[in-house]
Design a protein around this motif. Sequence first.
Motif, short mmCIF file in Angstrom:
data_model
loop_
_atom_site.label_atom_id
_atom_site.label_comp_id
_atom_site.label_asym_id
_atom_site.label_seq_id
_atom_site.Cartn_x
_atom_site.Cartn_y
_atom_site.Cartn_z
N ASN A 234 15.48 -2.19 1.16
CA ASN A 234 14.82 -1.01 0.60
C ASN A 234 13.78 -1.39 -0.46
N GLY A 235 14.08 -2.42 -1.26
CA GLY A 235 13.09 -2.88 -2.23
C GLY A 235 11.83 -3.38 -1.54
N ARG A 236 12.00 -4.13 -0.47
CA ARG A 236 10.86 -4.67 0.27
C ARG A 236 10.08 -3.54 0.96
N ARG A 237 10.80 -2.56 1.48
CA ARG A 237 10.12 -1.44 2.13
C ARG A 237 9.34 -0.62 1.10
N ASN A 238 9.96 -0.36 -0.05
CA ASN A 238 9.27 0.34 -1.12
C ASN A 238 7.96 -0.36 -1.47
N HIS A 239 8.02 -1.68 -1.59
CA HIS A 239 6.83 -2.48 -1.91
C HIS A 239 5.73 -2.26 -0.89
N ASP A 240 6.09 -2.28 0.39
CA ASP A 240 5.07 -2.16 1.42
C ASP A 240 4.61 -0.72 1.63
N GLU A 241 5.48 0.26 1.35
CA GLU A 241 5.03 1.65 1.38
C GLU A 241 3.97 1.89 0.31
N ILE A 242 4.14 1.28 -0.84
CA ILE A 242 3.13 1.37 -1.90
C ILE A 242 1.88 0.58 -1.50
N ARG A 243 2.09 -0.59 -0.92
CA ARG A 243 0.95 -1.42 -0.51
C ARG A 243 0.07 -0.71 0.52
N PHE A 244 0.67 0.16 1.33
CA PHE A 244 -0.10 0.85 2.37
C PHE A 244 -1.34 1.51 1.76
N TRP A 245 -1.17 2.20 0.61
CA TRP A 245 -2.32 2.87 -0.01
C TRP A 245 -3.30 1.86 -0.58
N VAL A 246 -2.81 0.73 -1.07
CA VAL A 246 -3.71 -0.32 -1.56
C VAL A 246 -4.68 -0.73 -0.46
N ASP A 247 -4.15 -0.97 0.72
CA ASP A 247 -4.99 -1.38 1.85
C ASP A 247 -5.84 -0.22 2.36
N TYR A 248 -5.29 0.98 2.34
CA TYR A 248 -5.98 2.15 2.89
C TYR A 248 -7.27 2.45 2.13
N VAL A 249 -7.27 2.24 0.81
CA VAL A 249 -8.45 2.56 0.01
C VAL A 249 -9.39 1.37 -0.12
N THR A 250 -9.02 0.23 0.50
CA THR A 250 -9.83 -0.99 0.43
C THR A 250 -10.41 -1.26 1.82
N PRO A 251 -11.66 -0.89 2.07
CA PRO A 251 -12.21 -0.96 3.44
C PRO A 251 -12.01 -2.31 4.12
N ARG A 252 -12.16 -3.40 3.41
CA ARG A 252 -12.04 -4.71 4.05
C ARG A 252 -10.60 -5.05 4.44
N ALA A 253 -9.63 -4.26 3.93
CA ALA A 253 -8.22 -4.57 4.19
C ALA A 253 -7.54 -3.57 5.11
N SER A 254 -8.25 -2.54 5.56
CA SER A 254 -7.59 -1.41 6.23
C SER A 254 -7.74 -1.38 7.74
N SER A 255 -8.35 -2.39 8.33
CA SER A 255 -8.64 -2.32 9.77
C SER A 255 -7.38 -2.26 10.63
N TYR A 256 -6.25 -2.75 10.14
CA TYR A 256 -5.01 -2.76 10.93
C TYR A 256 -4.33 -1.40 10.98
N ILE A 257 -4.70 -0.50 10.09
CA ILE A 257 -4.01 0.78 9.97
C ILE A 257 -4.38 1.71 11.12
N TYR A 258 -3.41 2.44 11.65
CA TYR A 258 -3.66 3.47 12.65
C TYR A 258 -2.82 4.69 12.30
N ASP A 259 -3.36 5.87 12.58
CA ASP A 259 -2.63 7.10 12.25
C ASP A 259 -1.88 7.60 13.47
#
Length: 410
Positions: A234-259
């Motif tokens: 759960n700690g690791r998942r929490n970290h990556d759930e938060i990281r999702f927005w870090v990548d989402y607002v950073t154009p060079r880091a968000s290409s892997y994301i799909y809705d």
Amino acid sequence: MAALLGTALLGGSPAQAARRDDSVRFATYNLSLNRPTEGLLREQLANPDVDDVYRRQARNVAEVIQRSRPDVVLINEFDYDPVAARLFADNFLAVSQNGAPAQRYPYRYVAPSNTGVASGFDLNDNGIVDTTPGDQAYGDDSYGFGLFPGQYGMVVYSKYPIDIRGVRTFQQFKWRDMPGNAMPVDFHSPQEQAALRLSSKSHWDVPIKARGRTVHFLVSHPTPPTFDGPEDRNGRRNHDEIRFWVDYVTPRASSYIYDDKGRRGGLRAGQNFVIAGDQNADPYDGDSYRNAIRQLTEHPLINARTFPSSAGAVEASARQAGANLTHRGDPRFDTADFADTAPGNLHADYVLPRAGNRIVRSGVFWPVQADPLSRLTGVFDPQWSPVNGFPTSDHRLVWTDLVLPRHPRH
């Protein structure tokens, strides 16, 4: 850089804070309107005049919102039910509670949550795949913890129009598809790794049309980094759930994301945003994995030079003592009243605007005990045990007034 100064009027309530005519007030509130059985929340909100502990809590959290007067607010821990979301707006928020000004939200957004959705796997590794809604083991084996589908969901209410066609949801995004993720692969089987969803509830990009500009309201509610074992799933998942927005607002880091509709990528350079939610992560204290929230608070695109604060949080930390005495973080910024043995009160809830938005005022609705409004936050009391032990919630509403730029900095 972590915030060093709060902009709230310490000791004052949001209702007393002057409002600039050109500002927009964004807020987040984990109000604990989750209920133990499916459909119960709708039933209660449809009958607001019944006097029981559940309706009293609903009236209390509505009053907190009315006294804080946000223009746009994310609600965490509201069981998924579009009808219940309408009933809360009509029967509680739009009706004055104890003389507080009624708040009308003509726009709202609600969507399904991963909570209580059976995964078909033994995710808690107890040797049993639990498929019976209503018990702890079923919740542990769901894509997100919940006793039934949609428990602990989310709602966005807004006084400004929501671009419904522009909303993006990421409920089904797979955790494994995040490059360099922190999933504990030695704990989850290959089949589980292939199926696991990143979001314990969902991640939403909700475009708000405010004052002739579009603000992407990026909302979520990551899982608490506890209730697991040495694998720290759960700690690791929490970290990556938060990281999702870090990548989402950073154009060079968000290409892997799909809705959920298959559209790829995140925000474009220059698009404005506000990240909000109960992130279940404190910058200094608690059980976070690798200081998870600092991924956001130290991000160059995010204005985290100030955090909302309150005098009530300072008073509570000193009065309750316990684990609070060992904390490294400033208690002014606490937003959650947790057990005083462990982890103590924490800074868990955030409204984080993009750099270029000017923060003109902010606060946490946590009055000092001498303030008559402290009846709404209270202290743990067994009479409120059917809900969560508090007259409203163990979390506090957090708000920030922003002057929106015409062209955010890149």
